[in-house]
Write an enzyme that holds these catalytic residues in place. Structure first.
Site, mmCIF file in Angstrom:
data_model
loop_
_atom_site.group_PDB
_atom_site.id
_atom_site.type_symbol
_atom_site.label_atom_id
_atom_site.label_comp_id
_atom_site.label_asym_id
_atom_site.label_seq_id
_atom_site.Cartn_x
_atom_site.Cartn_y
_atom_site.Cartn_z
ATOM 1 N N HIS A 7 36.520 27.253 26.465
ATOM 2 C CA HIS A 7 37.453 28.078 25.695
ATOM 3 C C HIS A 7 38.466 28.780 26.592
ATOM 4 O O HIS A 7 38.285 28.862 27.806
ATOM 5 C CB HIS A 7 36.702 29.128 24.853
ATOM 6 N N HIS A 79 40.772 35.108 30.536
ATOM 7 C CA HIS A 79 40.104 34.111 31.373
ATOM 8 C C HIS A 79 40.084 32.780 30.645
ATOM 9 O O HIS A 79 40.393 32.694 29.457
ATOM 10 C CB HIS A 79 38.659 34.545 31.705
ATOM 11 N N GLU A 130 35.357 31.774 33.791
ATOM 12 C CA GLU A 130 33.965 31.924 33.356
ATOM 13 C C GLU A 130 33.277 30.563 33.488
ATOM 14 O O GLU A 130 33.875 29.529 33.176
ATOM 15 C CB GLU A 130 33.925 32.383 31.884
HETATM 16 N N1 CMX Z 1 42.474 38.249 35.428
HETATM 17 C C1 CMX Z 1 42.822 38.306 36.732
HETATM 18 N N2 CMX Z 1 42.240 39.157 37.624
HETATM 19 C C2 CMX Z 1 41.265 39.952 37.148
HETATM 20 C C3 CMX Z 1 40.846 39.928 35.801
HETATM 21 C C4 CMX Z 1 41.508 39.032 34.927
HETATM 22 N N3 CMX Z 1 41.174 38.953 33.645
HETATM 23 N N4 CMX Z 1 39.843 40.815 35.640
HETATM 24 C C5 CMX Z 1 39.616 41.395 36.845
HETATM 25 N N5 CMX Z 1 40.482 40.885 37.756
HETATM 26 C C6 CMX Z 1 40.545 41.174 39.177
HETATM 27 C C7 CMX Z 1 40.489 42.661 39.505
HETATM 28 O O1 CMX Z 1 41.779 43.208 39.519
HETATM 29 C C8 CMX Z 1 39.844 42.661 40.883
HETATM 30 O O2 CMX Z 1 40.816 42.341 41.870
HETATM 31 P P1 CMX Z 1 40.724 43.002 43.340
HETATM 32 O O3 CMX Z 1 39.502 42.432 43.982
HETATM 33 O O4 CMX Z 1 41.993 42.585 43.954
HETATM 34 O O5 CMX Z 1 40.622 44.486 43.088
HETATM 35 C C9 CMX Z 1 38.902 41.482 40.836
HETATM 36 O O6 CMX Z 1 39.346 40.649 39.756
HETATM 37 C C10 CMX Z 1 37.457 41.870 40.551
HETATM 38 O O7 CMX Z 1 37.450 42.678 39.385
HETATM 39 P P2 CMX Z 1 36.522 43.968 39.257
HETATM 40 O O8 CMX Z 1 36.736 44.572 37.914
HETATM 41 O O9 CMX Z 1 36.682 44.823 40.468
HETATM 42 O O10 CMX Z 1 35.074 43.283 39.402
HETATM 43 P P3 CMX Z 1 33.787 43.383 38.535
HETATM 44 O O11 CMX Z 1 32.777 42.563 39.256
HETATM 45 O O12 CMX Z 1 33.437 44.812 38.236
HETATM 46 O O13 CMX Z 1 34.145 42.709 37.133
HETATM 47 C C11 CMX Z 1 34.889 40.953 35.667
HETATM 48 C C12 CMX Z 1 34.836 41.546 37.087
HETATM 49 C C13 CMX Z 1 36.109 40.095 35.638
HETATM 50 C C14 CMX Z 1 33.643 40.125 35.415
HETATM 51 C C15 CMX Z 1 34.972 42.077 34.597
HETATM 52 O O14 CMX Z 1 36.045 42.904 34.876
HETATM 53 C C16 CMX Z 1 35.169 41.530 33.203
HETATM 54 O O15 CMX Z 1 36.282 41.259 32.760
HETATM 55 N N6 CMX Z 1 34.096 41.408 32.471
HETATM 56 C C17 CMX Z 1 34.111 40.916 31.092
HETATM 57 C C18 CMX Z 1 33.799 39.475 31.122
HETATM 58 C C19 CMX Z 1 33.957 38.848 29.782
HETATM 59 O O16 CMX Z 1 35.012 38.384 29.431
HETATM 60 N N7 CMX Z 1 32.852 38.770 29.041
HETATM 61 C C20 CMX Z 1 32.887 38.232 27.717
HETATM 62 C C21 CMX Z 1 31.834 37.215 27.461
HETATM 63 C C22 CMX Z 1 31.957 36.858 26.012
HETATM 64 C C23 CMX Z 1 30.855 35.967 25.477
HETATM 65 O O17 CMX Z 1 31.028 34.747 25.586
HETATM 66 O O18 CMX Z 1 29.878 36.490 24.882
#
Ligand code: CMX
Length: 138
Positions: A7, A79, A130
Site C-alpha cells: 500500500h 510512507h 514499511e
Molecule cells: N517521511 C520521511 N521522513 C520521515 C518520516 C516520513 N514519513 N517520518 C519520520 N521521518 C524522518 C524523521 O524526520 C527522522 O529524520 P532524522 O533522523 O533526520 O531526524 C527519521 O525519519 C527518524 O524519525 P524519528 O521520528 O526520529 O524516529 P522514530 O524511530 O521515533 O519513528 C517512525 C520513526 C517513522 C516509525 C515514526 O515516526 C512513525 O511514523 N510511526 C508511525 C508508523 C505508521 O505509519 N504506522 C501505521 C501502521 C498502520 C497499520 O498498518 O496498522
C-alpha cells in the site's frame, strides 16, 4: 525477499472528511475505519486490484504521525509499504547492508496483526518504507 507493493499511506488531518472526498470525487470505496492503538492511528483502506491506499489520522495526541501532521498540516504521503516474506530475515539482510531498520527489533504489528517494521527514510532515498510480512502480496 520482497513480495510486492502492499500500500501507499497518506496521513490526513480528518479521516472522515478524506474518506468522503475520495468517495464523492473519485468514486473510491473506503473500507471500515479501524484503530491501531499501538501505532497511534485511526485508519481505513481503499482496496484496489493490485494494492491499497491507506488513510491514517492520529488516534492520540502523542501519536508518531502527529509529528508528520505538524510538518504537513494538510497531510501528504507518509510512507509506502513493501510486502516481505519475513520481517526478521529481511531486517537482518538489510542490517548487514548498512540499512537502519527502526525500532530496535521490537515486534510491531499492523492493524491486521501482521508483523511490520520501518526502514529509516535516509536509507531509502528519503522515503519512509514499511515492511509488512505476508506469504503472498495483497
Ligand atoms: N517521511 C520521511 N521522513 C520521515 C518520516 C516520513 N514519513 N517520518 C519520520 N521521518 C524522518 C524523521 O524526520 C527522522 O529524520 P532524522 O533522523 O533526520 O531526524 C527519521 O525519519 C527518524 O524519525 P524519528 O521520528 O526520529 O524516529 P522514530 O524511530 O521515533 O519513528 C517512525 C520513526 C517513522 C516509525 C515514526 O515516526 C512513525 O511514523 N510511526 C508511525 C508508523 C505508521 O505509519 N504506522 C501505521 C501502521 C498502520 C497499520 O498498518 O496498522
Amino acid at each position: 525477499m520482497f513480495t510486492g507493493i502492499s500500500h501507499v499511506s497518506i496521513v490526513v488531518p480528518d479521516l472522515d472528511a478524506a474518506a468522503r472526498g475520495l468517495e464523492q470525487k473519485y468514486g473510491l470505496k473506503i473500507g471500515a475505519i479501524e484503530v491501531n492503538a499501538e501505532q497511534g492511528v485511526r485508519m481505513a483502506y481503499v482496496e484496489l486490484p493490485n494494492a491499497k491506499i491507506e488513510l491514517m489520522e492520529p488516534s492520540r495526541a502523542d501519536s508518531p504521525v502527529m509529528k508528520f501532521l505538524e510538518k504537513n498540516p494538510h497531510g501528504g504521503i507518509h510512507h509506502f509499504c513493501l510486502g516481505v516474506d519475513s520481517v526478521d530475515a529481511v531486517s537482518a539482510a538489510l542490517g548487514s547492508a548498512g540499512v537502519r531498520v527502526l525500532g530496535e527489533g521490537k515486534k510491531q504489528l499492523n492493524v491486521h496483526g501482521e508483523r511490520i517494521a520501518f526502514v529509516h527514510p535516509k536509507d531509502f532515498l528519503g522515503a519512509l518504507v514499511e515492511l509488512e510480512e505476508h506469504a503472498s502480496k495483497h
